[in-house]
Design a protein around this motif. Sequence first.
Motif, short mmCIF file in Angstrom:
data_model
loop_
_atom_site.label_atom_id
_atom_site.label_comp_id
_atom_site.label_asym_id
_atom_site.label_seq_id
_atom_site.Cartn_x
_atom_site.Cartn_y
_atom_site.Cartn_z
N GLY A 31 -5.06 -7.08 -0.74
CA GLY A 31 -3.80 -8.09 -0.55
C GLY A 31 -2.77 -8.46 0.22
N GLU B 204 -0.85 -10.36 -4.45
CA GLU B 204 -0.21 -8.94 -5.41
C GLU B 204 1.78 -9.31 -5.68
OE1 GLU B 204 -1.84 -6.61 -2.58
OE2 GLU B 204 -1.15 -8.83 -2.06
N SER B 205 1.89 -9.15 -7.04
CA SER B 205 3.45 -9.38 -7.10
C SER B 205 3.79 -8.22 -8.01
CB SER B 205 3.41 -10.96 -7.94
OG SER B 205 2.04 -11.15 -9.25
N LEU C 129 -6.59 -12.39 -3.20
CA LEU C 129 -5.82 -11.34 -3.76
C LEU C 129 -4.57 -11.64 -3.93
CD1 LEU C 129 -8.10 -8.38 -2.89
CD2 LEU C 129 -8.10 -9.70 -4.93
N THR D 275 2.80 -6.01 -1.48
CA THR D 275 4.14 -6.22 -2.48
C THR D 275 4.99 -5.09 -1.85
OG1 THR D 275 5.39 -7.58 -4.06
CG2 THR D 275 3.48 -5.59 -4.29
N SER E 64 1.42 -6.93 -10.46
CA SER E 64 -0.11 -7.69 -10.98
C SER E 64 -0.66 -7.70 -10.07
CB SER E 64 0.75 -8.29 -11.73
OG SER E 64 0.50 -8.58 -12.90
N CYS E 65 -2.13 -7.95 -9.43
CA CYS E 65 -3.09 -8.94 -8.17
C CYS E 65 -3.90 -9.38 -8.66
CB CYS E 65 -3.31 -6.95 -7.68
SG CYS E 65 -4.75 -7.64 -6.54
N THR E 66 -3.38 -10.57 -8.77
CA THR E 66 -4.49 -11.51 -8.93
C THR E 66 -5.81 -11.73 -8.43
OG1 THR E 66 -3.14 -12.89 -10.46
CG2 THR E 66 -4.56 -13.96 -10.25
N TRP F 230 -5.39 0.45 -5.98
CA TRP F 230 -4.20 0.27 -5.25
C TRP F 230 -3.85 0.72 -4.55
CZ3 TRP F 230 -0.78 -4.25 -6.27
CH2 TRP F 230 -0.83 -4.63 -7.36
N TYR G 176 -0.38 -2.66 -1.66
CA TYR G 176 -1.98 -3.08 -1.92
C TYR G 176 -2.43 -3.22 -2.74
CZ TYR G 176 0.29 -3.29 3.31
OH TYR G 176 0.80 -3.25 4.45
N CYS G 177 -2.99 -4.16 -3.07
CA CYS G 177 -4.81 -4.66 -3.94
C CYS G 177 -5.71 -4.79 -3.11
CB CYS G 177 -4.93 -5.24 -5.31
SG CYS G 177 -4.89 -6.89 -4.78
N THR H 132 -7.29 -10.41 -13.17
CA THR H 132 -5.70 -9.49 -12.95
C THR H 132 -6.34 -8.02 -13.02
OG1 THR H 132 -4.57 -11.65 -13.16
CG2 THR H 132 -3.47 -9.59 -13.42
#
Length: 122
Positions: free
Chosen positions: A113, A6-7, A4, A116, A21-23, A35, A94-95, A77
């Motif tokens: 993740g 995050e951004s 995961l 961020t 976003s979390c991909t 989240w 965090y995701c 995402t």
Amino acid sequence: QVQLVESGGGLVQAGGSLRLSCTMSGRIDDYAMGWFRQAPGQERGLVAAINWNSANIYYADSVKARFTISRDNAENTVYLEMNSLKPEDTAVYYCAAHQILWRLYSAEYQFLGQGTQVTVSS
């Protein structure tokens, strides 16, 4: 191994907005997503969560009516739209992914993740 990423974090003034976003590296539609955030000296807490088809959504009381969680399974995402940000929203976000249903505690999730940073100045 699922990853995961995050951004979208950053520095914003109070009252401003950010979109996180979390991909996921794998198929996100197999997972419920959450989240979390953790401020210095505080425990990590659930901010928002969403099940695989967006039919079940949770928000912490502190972010209701300000934050919106959503997901795009085709893009693997999940998003967190944050509006009317306050200094107390400052934290690492965090995701996390859970294979069945979202949970309140990050330790119960299969994947987490790296986080961020979100900083809200007054």
